[in-house]
Design a protein around this motif. Structure first.
Motif, short mmCIF file in Angstrom:
data_model
loop_
_atom_site.label_atom_id
_atom_site.label_comp_id
_atom_site.label_asym_id
_atom_site.label_seq_id
_atom_site.Cartn_x
_atom_site.Cartn_y
_atom_site.Cartn_z
N ILE A 60 22.35 -19.54 17.64
CA ILE A 60 22.17 -18.08 17.50
C ILE A 60 20.93 -17.89 16.62
N THR A 61 19.82 -17.62 17.24
CA THR A 61 18.57 -17.45 16.47
C THR A 61 18.50 -16.04 15.93
N GLN A 62 18.30 -15.95 14.62
CA GLN A 62 18.06 -14.64 14.02
C GLN A 62 16.65 -14.65 13.43
N ILE A 63 15.84 -13.69 13.82
CA ILE A 63 14.51 -13.54 13.21
C ILE A 63 14.48 -12.17 12.55
N MET A 64 14.30 -12.19 11.22
CA MET A 64 14.30 -10.94 10.47
C MET A 64 12.92 -10.29 10.54
N ARG A 65 12.90 -8.97 10.48
CA ARG A 65 11.69 -8.15 10.38
C ARG A 65 10.63 -8.50 11.44
N PRO A 66 11.04 -8.59 12.72
CA PRO A 66 10.06 -8.98 13.75
C PRO A 66 8.85 -8.05 13.81
N SER A 67 9.02 -6.79 13.41
CA SER A 67 7.87 -5.87 13.49
C SER A 67 6.82 -6.15 12.42
N LEU A 68 7.17 -6.95 11.39
CA LEU A 68 6.14 -7.39 10.44
C LEU A 68 5.28 -8.48 11.10
N LEU A 69 5.93 -9.24 11.98
CA LEU A 69 5.25 -10.37 12.63
C LEU A 69 4.51 -9.91 13.89
N ALA A 70 5.03 -8.90 14.54
CA ALA A 70 4.42 -8.34 15.76
C ALA A 70 4.38 -6.82 15.59
N PRO A 71 3.33 -6.33 14.88
CA PRO A 71 3.31 -4.90 14.51
C PRO A 71 3.34 -3.94 15.69
N LYS A 72 2.99 -4.43 16.92
CA LYS A 72 3.03 -3.45 18.02
C LYS A 72 4.45 -3.00 18.34
N LEU A 73 5.43 -3.73 17.85
CA LEU A 73 6.81 -3.27 18.06
C LEU A 73 7.00 -1.88 17.46
N LYS A 74 6.46 -1.70 16.25
CA LYS A 74 6.64 -0.41 15.55
C LYS A 74 5.99 0.75 16.29
N GLU A 75 4.93 0.42 17.06
CA GLU A 75 4.23 1.46 17.82
C GLU A 75 4.93 1.77 19.13
N SER A 76 5.96 1.00 19.46
CA SER A 76 6.58 1.15 20.79
C SER A 76 7.38 2.44 20.88
#
Ligand SMILES: O=C(O)CCC(=O)C(=O)O
Length: 241
Positions: free
Chosen positions: A58-74
């Protein structure tokens, strides 16, 4: 929707985002899943253990939008914020996001827990997690299950799985309800509602993107206390809070 969320602690929306939008997010998601270097320090295995060949269950990656900022723009992040403001008030903001992937044939459940056990004690308890399905989800690949909340539900005792794995608690789950969803559907749950998912026994991944919102003031309090949801998992909120 609001009254159901308030009374039972969770509610679903089977078409929160479009199939195209889910596919757009999935591309970003898959790139993060593949990228061990970029996600180092944000990534862990909720199962608390890896198999012999080191496959994360079970992979958990925290704060993915810090790593891929375009998520926040989605569209999704903007739509989520608008929806949450209507649900809990205009002072709501994104606290943190995370992705949780159940790898194929790993048959590892996410144990019963209340999210608030992971969080510091906060005077304003308004919070909501939006769990967005980026695959069709059903019991066999690990859809969410919830137990409708009692009025004034408090936190019960939680323990931690070994090696920094998930928190878990013992709860009577006879009234638990599975929530299968199509791609792009979502559930909303609050921090006190018990939830769980079965292991993935299918040949495909079970990808979920989760956005958590709370009031601006409580986010400021968390940051002041050093909580930014990137660190290690621990029990921060004790029974009865
Ligand atoms: O995706 C899962 O299996 C568990 C998710 C969860 O516990 C959460 O979003 O709070």
């Amino acid at each position: 929707m609001k009254s159901i969320f308030i009374s039972q602690g969770f509610v679903k929306n089977e078409s929160f985002i479009s199939h195209d939008e889910a596919m757009y997010l999935r591309e970003i998601y898959d790139n993060l899943l593949k990228d061990d270097d970029k996600t180092k320090g944000f990534r862990s295995d909720l199962s608390g253990k890896k198999t012999d060949n080191q496959v994360e269950k079970i992979t958990q990656i925290m704060r993915p939008s810090l790593l891929a900022p375009k998520l926040k723009e989605s569209y999704t992040y903007k739509h989520a914020l608008k929806t949450v403001k209507k649900l809990l008030g205009d002072d709501m903001e994104l606290d943190f996001d995370m992705l949780i992937n159940k790898a194929p044939n790993t048959n590892t459940e996410t144990p019963w827990h209340q999210d608030a056990a992971y969080w510091i004690k906060m005077p304003d308890k308004r919070a909501v997690s939006i769990w967005i399905a980026l695959d069709d989800v059903y019991e066999e690949n690990g859809c969410m299950w919830f137990i409708p909340k009692n009025k004034n539900q408090e936190i019960i005792e939680h323990k931690a799985m070994p090696n920094g794995g998930a928190l878990y608690c013992e709860v009577n789950n006879v009234n638990a309800i599975p929530i299968p969803l199509p791609i792009g559907g979502c559930t909303f749950h609050d921090g006190f509602t018990f939830h769980y998912s079965k292991g993935n026994i299918t040949e495909s991944q079970r990808r979920a993107l989760i956005l958590n919102f709370r009031s601006k003031k409580m986010i400021e309090l968390e940051r002041k206390m050093g909580v930014d949801h990137t660190g290690k998992r621990e029990i921060r909120n004790k029974k009865g809070s």
